[in-house]
Design a protein around this motif. Structure first.
Motif, short mmCIF file in Angstrom:
data_model
loop_
_atom_site.label_atom_id
_atom_site.label_comp_id
_atom_site.label_asym_id
_atom_site.label_seq_id
_atom_site.Cartn_x
_atom_site.Cartn_y
_atom_site.Cartn_z
N LEU A 191 0.84 -1.19 0.00
CA LEU A 191 0.00 0.00 0.00
C LEU A 191 0.88 1.25 0.00
O LEU A 191 1.76 1.37 0.83
N PRO A 192 0.63 2.18 -0.93
CA PRO A 192 1.42 3.42 -0.91
C PRO A 192 1.21 4.12 0.44
O PRO A 192 0.09 4.19 0.93
N ASN A 241 6.50 7.95 -8.71
CA ASN A 241 5.48 6.92 -8.72
C ASN A 241 4.15 7.60 -8.42
O ASN A 241 3.97 8.17 -7.34
N TYR A 277 1.25 6.69 -7.64
CA TYR A 277 0.43 6.25 -6.50
C TYR A 277 0.98 6.82 -5.20
O TYR A 277 0.25 7.31 -4.34
N GLU A 278 2.31 6.74 -5.09
CA GLU A 278 2.95 7.33 -3.91
C GLU A 278 2.64 8.82 -3.84
O GLU A 278 2.28 9.36 -2.78
N THR A 283 -0.89 9.52 -2.76
CA THR A 283 -1.09 9.23 -1.35
C THR A 283 -0.57 10.35 -0.48
O THR A 283 -1.22 10.79 0.46
N ASP A 341 -6.47 4.33 -1.42
CA ASP A 341 -5.43 3.46 -1.99
C ASP A 341 -5.48 3.48 -3.52
O ASP A 341 -5.90 4.47 -4.11
N TYR A 342 -5.05 2.40 -4.14
CA TYR A 342 -4.88 2.41 -5.60
C TYR A 342 -6.16 2.74 -6.36
O TYR A 342 -6.14 3.43 -7.36
N ASN A 343 -7.26 2.19 -5.91
CA ASN A 343 -8.45 2.17 -6.74
C ASN A 343 -9.46 3.23 -6.30
O ASN A 343 -10.08 3.11 -5.26
N TRP A 388 -12.32 4.20 -2.68
CA TRP A 388 -11.97 5.20 -1.66
C TRP A 388 -13.14 5.43 -0.72
O TRP A 388 -14.29 5.58 -1.15
#
Lengths: 366, 176, 448
Positions: free
Chosen positions: C242-243, C318, C320-321, C324, C389-391, C395
């Protein structure tokens, strides 16, 4: 104590020869068909010796802040290493000539535009030069003020010690990003900075132990270092061996467990592919297992020959630690270790010893 | 098999005099001496040197036992149900290092406690020769001796605030 | 070794026993019992909330689909963190021969033991069916299914129970000589109970010899243990991908954070304690200064980690990072993040000023805010990463319900209750060590 007692009495020629040969091989290497080979070993040595020299001052500053009186004798040994720092500034600037071969993101690998804001040549050398210059000035100021405080009972330079430590952490973090992490331009690891400055400090105290043992005949007055000094130093090296390994381990475990492609390429190369695999194991055996097993025992710490040998193994381990961090990024599939590597290393060693000698002539250990 | 011995008990309220007396007593050979104090006394350690405590061997072997169990147990249980999860091998030594480390500490600590209890002969009901003042701010020296030496030893300990001599029946080669 | 005297210069050996025995063990009066009643009330409220959850199911807690780890785990990390500085002050400072640990190490150790107990409760509550808690332990059950040693949550079982055992042993062994002091001063059943803990301690030089070796070994074992335990706690998060959780710096970052919060808690507890039991002779302003310096050091490491994480999120390129961390600072939970930065990074910087670090009152206030800040840190890390998170489809934000708060309040009550009882019935200061240092100072430290 008379002037004859300095390091170089009989071996000045050898040291000068080392420096000359080292410079010769540096020039030859830089002009050869494959300059990367020379520049990578140059970078390894640059980081190794700068780190050692810097940790001399850092060690002394840490003792100052913890009010520790147990290190009064060995901190003089530590401080004598600081004199290499001005030389290392020049060595840093020389690397501009090799920048093309050292930094893949300059021409070989494409990186994103945002990354170019941070990774570009003027900014990189600018920030590192300023950082290292600041550290050099701080280290010299601290060491001098510290000595004054001891002699004349002045106020202790505690705030200077704090500033020095903070600067050390910041600058060495940046160095680790710039000179280690950016060599694999797509790889990143948040612990890299901490890992690197801990490793430098660990190498530094191993160097102090080494100097304390093998510098005895010429460097120090009779019975200068005592049994409990060696005991304390041994414990410190032992503790840092574990601490360094724990950082290495947390980095490895998290990347291995997460198994994300952008992170694992770095470890895959170093831990699972020959010949880097062997070198990595060598680093762990020399840098962690040997001190762990031998220095656990009190006799191991007190027997100076044993402790000194362990320290020299740690130094070799530290060299290969940096080697295996840097070299596979630049030449992943060619392992070379020949005269070039040996002589460039000896050149740096010679310069380090020369710097220490200059300092010890000015300010003998008492 | 018992024999009659003199027991000389000296109580000191003053630390300096206590240490002075210890110095005098240290010159005597083969004393059957017990030194009581409310805190560790470095001089007592120095003047009446003892072998390095056995406790460390307990710790050492406890730690080794912990490491062995810490590797053997996860490996054994993993092999009982060999299924790959998360793409990791069944026997994941990298991970078992953590278990081994924790058990190294756990067993090391438990064995240290055992070692301490065994070496210091604890726990015990009978507080032999004890005086409640020894846990306050008084220091005590208790010597068991033959009649022939008693007078001489008493002389050495004359600086004590309190000196009690009595006859005791002790078993020969009493284990302390 | 530093030679500074950390006690009041007038302190004598007689006073040590008197102070500890008379001040803290005598009848403490009404406020004490009122406080106990308050803590009892908190515990009862906590139990009520817990039983509500047991009866009605986990749904009464606010946890939802992406945020499966609510403040139960925030509290777990928080209490484990508090537990850390106890062993640090005791063991690491013992190994470094720092003299200022004496006279506060016992309180810190007690704090460790009680905080670990509180921490240990939370994962059990969190997983729901608390009556199956024993499933966590590896035992040969009917189907010969073993626990999965590859799971970080199982490492926690080993780490936390080892930590609980070792810190309790360290605590009890450290108290042995002092329990003998109490045994000799109290008659009746109370004296008997003290005698049980003293285990027949007589204080002979042979016993001291073994005792000192064992104590040193305990310290040497506890030091790497402290570091490993919180590293393992951090790996509960970092082993995932997980980021915001998957970050290599997590182990040292969490260890420093734990020591930071623990030191703050020590200050928070010491300040009123010193006042109530009039321990000014033993716990001086110098102790507070040293604690503050430790707090400052760990605060700097924590701030370093914050900066590193943000920098690497940017540098690593990145998305995603980056998302986040952007969300962490400017998203739904942004205010908590900034409050955390204020409490953990900015406020402790004032300790650089001598005026502030030598003033226990101000330090007490800072420490209170640091406690809040460190709780928020865990909240920010755990919740904001999970909620975002990613998706984007998944959320969802999370707010804790009163049940979750109630359980937390209950553990605060439990922690303080245990602590107050400890202060009432056990020696709050390591009597033998303080005496050792006083007598040592009389001699002028000739054997250094």
């Amino acid at each position: 104590m008379n002037q004859d007692n300095f390091i170089l009495k009989n071996s000045r020629l050898i040291v000068l020869a080392f420096i000359l040969l080292g410079s010769l091989f540096t020039v030859i290497g830089a002009l050869s068909a494959n300059p990367t080979r020379m520049w990578q070993i140059y970078l390894v040595n640059f980081l190794l010796w700068t780190g050692i020299a810097q940790s001399g001052a850092v060690f002394s500053a840490a003792l100052e802040l913890t009010n520790a009186t147990w290190g009064a004798r060995m901190r003089q040994v530590a401080e004598s290493m600081v004199f290499f720092l001005p030389f290392s500034l020049i060595l840093l600037l020389l690397m501009i000539f090799g920048a093309d071969y050292i930094f893949p993101w300059l021409s070989k690998v494409n990186i994103s535009e945002t990354k170019k804001i941070y990774l570009n040549l003027p900014f990189l050398f600018g920030r590192n030069f300023i950082g290292l210059t600041a550290l050099t000035i701080l280290s010299f100021a601290f060491v001098n003020r510290r000595r004054m405080a001891d002699q004349k009972k002045n106020e202790r330079p505690r705030s200077l010690a704090v500033v020095l430590l903070l600067a050390y952490v910041v600058v060495y973090t940046i160095i680790s990003y710039d000179f280690i992490m950016s060599l694999s331009p797509h790889w990143y690891s948040t612990i890299m900075g901490m890992h690197f400055f801990t490793a430098c400090f660990y190498t530094g105290i191993a160097m102090i132990l080494f100097t304390a043992v093998f510098g005895r005949w010429r460097l120090f007055p009779e019975n200068f270092m005592q049994d409990n000094d060696f005991h304390d130093l041994g414990k410190l090296v032992f503790g840092f061996a574990i601490f360094w390994m724990s950082l290495l381990w947390s980095q490895f475990l998290i990347i291995w467990y997460g198994n994300l492609p952008e992170e694992t390429e770095f470890l895959q190369l170093r831990l699972f592919e020959e010949p880097w695999r062997t070198i990595s194991w060598l680093v762990i055996v020399f840098g962690f297992i040997t001190p762990l097993v031998i220095l656990l025992n009190k006799r191991g710490k007190l027997n100076q020959w044993v402790a000194g040998s362990v320290a020299s193994l740690i130094l070799i381990g530290s060299f290969f630690h940096l080697f295996v961090l840097i070299v596979p990024s630049l030449m992943p599939h060619h392992f070379t270790f020949g005269l070039m590597e040996v002589f460039v290393t000896l050149g740096f060693l010679g310069l380090f010893v020369l710097a220490q000698d200059i300092r010890l002539r000015k300010i003998p250990i008492r | 098999m018992t024999e009659t011995k003199q027991r000389i008990k000296a109580v000191f309220d003053n630390y300096e005099r206590f240490v002075e007396t210890l110095k005098k007593l240290a010159a005597e050979n083969s004393l059957d001496i017990e030194i009581f104090s409310p805190m560790p006394v470095p001089e007592a350690e120095r003047l009446f040197p003892q072998k390095p405590s056995r406790v460390r061997w307990f710790t050492f072997f406890g730690g080794i036992l912990g490491v062995i169990i810490g590797f053997a147990f996860p490996v054994y249980t993993a092999l009982q149900w060999p299924i790959i999860t998360g793409g990791k091998p069944v026997v994941t030594i990298q991970v078992f290092v953590i278990i081994a480390f924790e058990l190294l500490i756990l067993f090391g600590a438990i064995f240290t406690l055992l070692g301490l209890l065994i070496s210091a002969r604890l726990p015990r009901q009978n507080l032999r020769n004890y005086d409640v003042r020894f846990s306050d701010n008084s220091f005590g020296v208790i010597i068991l001796t033959d009649e022939s030496h008693a007078a001489e030893l008493q002389h050495l300990m004359q600086e004590a605030d309190e000196l009690i001599v009595d006859q005791v029946e002790v078993e020969k080669s009493i284990d302390r | 070794m530093d030679k500074e005297n950390y006690f009041a210069p007038t302190l004598t050996a007689d006073q040590v026993s008197d102070q500890v025995l008379l001040q803290s063990l005598k009848n403490p009066g009404k406020p004490f019992y009122l406080a106990l009643a308050l803590f009892g009330g908190m515990i009862i409220f906590g139990l009520y909330c817990l039983f509500t959850q047991i009866v009605k199911g986990l749904g009464v807690a606010g946890m939802n689909n992406p945020v499966a780890w609510g403040i139960y785990l925030v509290n777990f990390v928080f209490w484990v963190g508090i537990a850390h500085s106890g062993t640090l002050i005791s063991a690491i400072l013992f190994l470094f021969r720092s003299r200022w640990r004496t006279s506060i190490n016992r309180i810190a150790e007690a704090m460790t033991v009680f905080a670990v107990i509180m921490a240990g409760i939370f994962p059990l509550i969190h997983v729901g069916r608390i009556w199956f808690a024993y499933w966590l332990f590896p035992y040969p059950n009917a189907r010969m299914l073993w626990v999965n040693f590859r799971s970080p949550l199982n490492w926690d079982v080993f780490a936390v129970s080892t930590y609980m055992t070792v810190s309790a042993l360290f605590f009890i062994v450290g108290m042995m000589p002092d329990m003998a002091v109490l045994r000799d001063r109290f008659q009746g059943i109370r004296g008997k109970i003290y005698g049980l803990f003293a285990m027949g301690w007589r204080g002979t030089h042979k016993q001291w010899h073994h005792y000192e070796t064992a104590y040193l070994l305990f310290a040497a074992l506890a030091t790497p243990l402290v570091i490993s335990v919180h590293s393992i706690v951090s790996w509960d998060f970092a082993m995932s991908i997980l980021p915001g959780w998957h970050s290599t710096i997590f182990a040292p970052y969490f260890v420093a954070g734990a020591i930071f919060s623990g030191t703050a808690m020590v200050i928070t507890i010491l300040f009123p304690l010193r006042k109530i039991f009039k321990l000014e002779n033993l716990i001086t302003d110098k102790h507070f200064t040293r604690l503050a310096q430790m707090m400052l050091l760990t605060s700097l490491i924590v701030s370093y980690s914050y900066l590193t994480e943000f920098f690497i999120a940017w540098y690593g390129n990145n998305i995603y990072e980056q998302a986040t961390f952007y969300n962490r600072a400017f998203g739904f939970y942004g205010p908590f993040f900034w409050l955390m930065i204020f409490c953990n990074s900015l406020l402790p910087l004032t300790i650089f000023f001598k005026k502030i670090r030598s003033n226990p009152k101000i330090l007490f206030l800072i420490s209170l805010l640091v406690n809040v800040g460190m709780w928020l840190e865990r909240f920010v890390i755990i919740i904001s990463s999970l909620a975002h998170d990613y998706n984007p489809y998944a959320w969802k934000n999370y707010t804790p319900t009163y049940i979750e708060w109630g359980v937390f309040i209950g553990t605060i009550g439990g922690f303080l209750m245990l602590f107050f009882l400890f202060v009432k019935f056990a020696p709050v200061v390591a009597i033998s060590e303080v005496k050792g240092q006083i007598f040592h100072d009389v001699r002028g430290g000739e054997h250094d």
